[in-house]
Design a protein around this motif. Sequence first.
Motif, PDB file in Angstrom:
ATOM      1  N   LEU A  59     -13.084  29.844  46.134  1.00  0.00           N
ATOM      2  CA  LEU A  59     -13.379  29.693  44.850  1.00  0.00           C
ATOM      3  C   LEU A  59     -12.836  28.339  44.479  1.00  0.00           C
ATOM      4  CD1 LEU A  59     -14.416  29.566  41.646  1.00  0.00           C
ATOM      5  CD2 LEU A  59     -12.742  30.914  40.861  1.00  0.00           C
ATOM      6  N   VAL A  60     -12.958  27.349  44.991  1.00  0.00           N
ATOM      7  CA  VAL A  60     -11.838  26.224  44.643  1.00  0.00           C
ATOM      8  C   VAL A  60     -11.767  25.245  43.441  1.00  0.00           C
ATOM      9  CG1 VAL A  60     -11.728  23.853  45.925  1.00  0.00           C
ATOM     10  CG2 VAL A  60     -12.706  25.981  47.571  1.00  0.00           C
ATOM     11  N   SER A  61     -10.581  24.735  42.995  1.00  0.00           N
ATOM     12  CA  SER A  61     -10.510  24.518  41.966  1.00  0.00           C
ATOM     13  C   SER A  61      -9.226  23.453  42.253  1.00  0.00           C
ATOM     14  CB  SER A  61     -10.776  25.340  41.087  1.00  0.00           C
ATOM     15  OG  SER A  61     -10.107  24.815  39.510  1.00  0.00           O
ATOM     16  N   ASP A  62      -9.033  22.662  41.108  1.00  0.00           N
ATOM     17  CA  ASP A  62      -7.705  22.020  40.622  1.00  0.00           C
ATOM     18  C   ASP A  62      -6.986  22.376  39.810  1.00  0.00           C
ATOM     19  OD1 ASP A  62      -9.768  21.165  38.884  1.00  0.00           O
ATOM     20  OD2 ASP A  62      -8.450  18.715  38.918  1.00  0.00           O
ATOM     21  N   SER A  63      -7.361  23.683  38.926  1.00  0.00           N
ATOM     22  CA  SER A  63      -6.241  24.437  37.992  1.00  0.00           C
ATOM     23  C   SER A  63      -6.861  25.649  38.221  1.00  0.00           C
ATOM     24  CB  SER A  63      -6.678  23.641  36.505  1.00  0.00           C
ATOM     25  OG  SER A  63      -8.201  23.604  36.435  1.00  0.00           O
ATOM     26  N   TYR A  64      -5.726  26.198  37.909  1.00  0.00           N
ATOM     27  CA  TYR A  64      -6.294  27.231  37.774  1.00  0.00           C
ATOM     28  C   TYR A  64      -3.963  28.243  36.909  1.00  0.00           C
ATOM     29  CZ  TYR A  64      -7.082  32.247  39.345  1.00  0.00           C
ATOM     30  OH  TYR A  64      -7.427  33.560  39.599  1.00  0.00           O
ATOM     31  N   ALA A  65      -4.893  29.331  36.214  1.00  0.00           N
ATOM     32  CA  ALA A  65      -3.235  30.119  36.106  1.00  0.00           C
ATOM     33  C   ALA A  65      -3.291  30.472  36.706  1.00  0.00           C
ATOM     34  CB  ALA A  65      -4.282  31.058  35.521  1.00  0.00           C
ATOM     35  N   GLY A  98      -7.785  28.674  32.604  1.00  0.00           N
ATOM     36  CA  GLY A  98      -8.387  29.995  31.954  1.00  0.00           C
ATOM     37  C   GLY A  98      -9.546  30.447  32.362  1.00  0.00           C
ATOM     38  N   LEU A  99     -10.428  29.105  32.580  1.00  0.00           N
ATOM     39  CA  LEU A  99     -11.757  29.392  33.280  1.00  0.00           C
ATOM     40  C   LEU A  99     -12.434  30.048  33.767  1.00  0.00           C
ATOM     41  CD1 LEU A  99     -14.006  26.780  30.927  1.00  0.00           C
ATOM     42  CD2 LEU A  99     -14.351  29.522  30.523  1.00  0.00           C
ATOM     43  N   MET A 100     -11.253  29.396  35.372  1.00  0.00           N
ATOM     44  CA  MET A 100     -11.452  29.714  36.354  1.00  0.00           C
ATOM     45  C   MET A 100     -10.686  31.336  37.289  1.00  0.00           C
ATOM     46  SD  MET A 100     -12.196  28.127  38.895  1.00  0.00           S
ATOM     47  CE  MET A 100     -13.923  26.900  36.798  1.00  0.00           C
ATOM     48  N   HIS A 115     -17.299  41.671  44.140  1.00  0.00           N
ATOM     49  CA  HIS A 115     -16.571  40.969  45.523  1.00  0.00           C
ATOM     50  C   HIS A 115     -14.747  40.595  45.518  1.00  0.00           C
ATOM     51  CE1 HIS A 115     -20.836  40.156  44.746  1.00  0.00           C
ATOM     52  NE2 HIS A 115     -20.985  39.946  42.978  1.00  0.00           N
ATOM     53  N   GLN A 116     -15.188  40.060  47.233  1.00  0.00           N
ATOM     54  CA  GLN A 116     -13.808  40.152  47.941  1.00  0.00           C
ATOM     55  C   GLN A 116     -13.580  38.450  47.034  1.00  0.00           C
ATOM     56  OE1 GLN A 116     -13.192  40.489  51.593  1.00  0.00           O
ATOM     57  NE2 GLN A 116     -11.365  39.811  51.727  1.00  0.00           N
ATOM     58  N   ILE A 117     -12.632  38.436  46.350  1.00  0.00           N
ATOM     59  CA  ILE A 117     -12.325  36.744  45.748  1.00  0.00           C
ATOM     60  C   ILE A 117     -11.131  36.105  46.227  1.00  0.00           C
ATOM     61  CG2 ILE A 117     -12.239  35.110  43.844  1.00  0.00           C
ATOM     62  CD1 ILE A 117     -14.805  36.756  44.852  1.00  0.00           C
ATOM     63  N   THR A 118     -11.377  34.945  46.704  1.00  0.00           N
ATOM     64  CA  THR A 118     -10.081  33.846  47.365  1.00  0.00           C
ATOM     65  C   THR A 118     -10.158  32.651  46.673  1.00  0.00           C
ATOM     66  OG1 THR A 118      -9.965  34.785  49.489  1.00  0.00           O
ATOM     67  CG2 THR A 118      -8.654  32.983  49.497  1.00  0.00           C
ATOM     68  N   VAL A 119      -8.962  32.469  46.337  1.00  0.00           N
ATOM     69  CA  VAL A 119      -8.755  31.567  45.471  1.00  0.00           C
ATOM     70  C   VAL A 119      -8.362  29.974  46.026  1.00  0.00           C
ATOM     71  CG1 VAL A 119      -8.671  30.111  42.811  1.00  0.00           C
ATOM     72  CG2 VAL A 119      -9.672  31.794  42.796  1.00  0.00           C
ATOM     73  N   LEU A 120      -8.304  28.763  46.067  1.00  0.00           N
ATOM     74  CA  LEU A 120      -7.565  28.153  46.853  1.00  0.00           C
ATOM     75  C   LEU A 120      -7.632  26.523  45.856  1.00  0.00           C
ATOM     76  CD1 LEU A 120      -6.753  26.134  49.340  1.00  0.00           C
ATOM     77  CD2 LEU A 120      -8.552  25.363  48.735  1.00  0.00           C
ATOM     78  N   THR A 121      -6.374  26.376  45.538  1.00  0.00           N
ATOM     79  CA  THR A 121      -5.616  25.568  44.501  1.00  0.00           C
ATOM     80  C   THR A 121      -4.659  24.765  44.841  1.00  0.00           C
ATOM     81  OG1 THR A 121      -5.753  25.422  41.581  1.00  0.00           O
ATOM     82  CG2 THR A 121      -4.467  27.754  43.234  1.00  0.00           C
ATOM     83  N   THR A 122      -4.415  24.076  43.448  1.00  0.00           N
ATOM     84  CA  THR A 122      -2.941  23.019  43.680  1.00  0.00           C
ATOM     85  C   THR A 122      -1.618  24.044  42.463  1.00  0.00           C
ATOM     86  OG1 THR A 122      -3.486  21.512  42.190  1.00  0.00           O
ATOM     87  CG2 THR A 122      -3.780  20.938  44.295  1.00  0.00           C
ATOM     88  N   LEU A 123      -1.168  23.772  41.689  1.00  0.00           N
ATOM     89  CA  LEU A 123       0.378  23.655  41.429  1.00  0.00           C
ATOM     90  C   LEU A 123       0.259  22.761  40.832  1.00  0.00           C
ATOM     91  CD1 LEU A 123       1.250  26.111  39.160  1.00  0.00           C
ATOM     92  CD2 LEU A 123       2.688  25.992  41.374  1.00  0.00           C
ATOM     93  N   VAL A 162      -7.055  39.154  42.930  1.00  0.00           N
ATOM     94  CA  VAL A 162      -7.529  37.997  42.934  1.00  0.00           C
ATOM     95  C   VAL A 162      -6.626  37.217  44.352  1.00  0.00           C
ATOM     96  CG1 VAL A 162      -8.540  35.866  43.489  1.00  0.00           C
ATOM     97  CG2 VAL A 162      -9.211  38.138  41.340  1.00  0.00           C
ATOM     98  N   GLU A 163      -7.105  37.351  45.818  1.00  0.00           N
ATOM     99  CA  GLU A 163      -6.335  36.061  46.636  1.00  0.00           C
ATOM    100  C   GLU A 163      -6.074  34.276  46.190  1.00  0.00           C
ATOM    101  OE1 GLU A 163      -5.785  34.757  51.601  1.00  0.00           O
ATOM    102  OE2 GLU A 163      -7.040  36.007  50.864  1.00  0.00           O
ATOM    103  N   VAL A 164      -4.641  34.268  45.652  1.00  0.00           N
ATOM    104  CA  VAL A 164      -4.481  32.676  45.317  1.00  0.00           C
ATOM    105  C   VAL A 164      -4.187  32.337  46.483  1.00  0.00           C
ATOM    106  CG1 VAL A 164      -3.401  31.484  43.922  1.00  0.00           C
ATOM    107  CG2 VAL A 164      -4.862  33.991  43.036  1.00  0.00           C
ATOM    108  N   ILE A 165      -4.403  30.862  47.213  1.00  0.00           N
ATOM    109  CA  ILE A 165      -3.627  29.954  47.742  1.00  0.00           C
ATOM    110  C   ILE A 165      -3.606  28.919  46.597  1.00  0.00           C
ATOM    111  CG2 ILE A 165      -4.011  29.480  49.914  1.00  0.00           C
ATOM    112  CD1 ILE A 165      -5.541  31.242  50.440  1.00  0.00           C
ATOM    113  N   ARG A 166      -2.306  28.170  46.797  1.00  0.00           N
ATOM    114  CA  ARG A 166      -1.964  26.713  46.065  1.00  0.00           C
ATOM    115  C   ARG A 166      -1.800  26.083  47.627  1.00  0.00           C
ATOM    116  NH1 ARG A 166      -0.559  31.106  42.207  1.00  0.00           N
ATOM    117  NH2 ARG A 166      -1.248  30.584  40.691  1.00  0.00           N
TER     118      ARG A 166
END
Length: 85
Positions: free
Chosen positions: A5-11, A19-21, A33-41, A64-68
């Motif tokens: 999941l690629v998003s420019d905003s994440y909690a 919030g929705l992401m 599912h195995q979820i990885t989020v790629l986002t910025t901060l 959830v694996e989160v990569i900032r």
Amino acid sequence: MRILLVSDSYAPEVSSAAGLMKELAVALHERGHQITVLTTLRRSKLREEDRARDWPEHRHEDGVEVIRARTISTHHPSYLLRGLA
């Protein structure tokens, strides 16, 4: 299924999209599912207590694996800089 999941905003950012992401990522994880989020901060969209905190580039949050990724701001620069970001 593995999902990126690629998003420019994440909690913990304070915005409806962030919030929705997070809700989407957690719900998909709860379905197995195995979820990885790629986002910025962006520190400008954090609560005061979260701004001073050091956010690691890689961590697990609620299963959830989160990569900032560090990047330039994508909301006010020119289209060329936004594309490069």
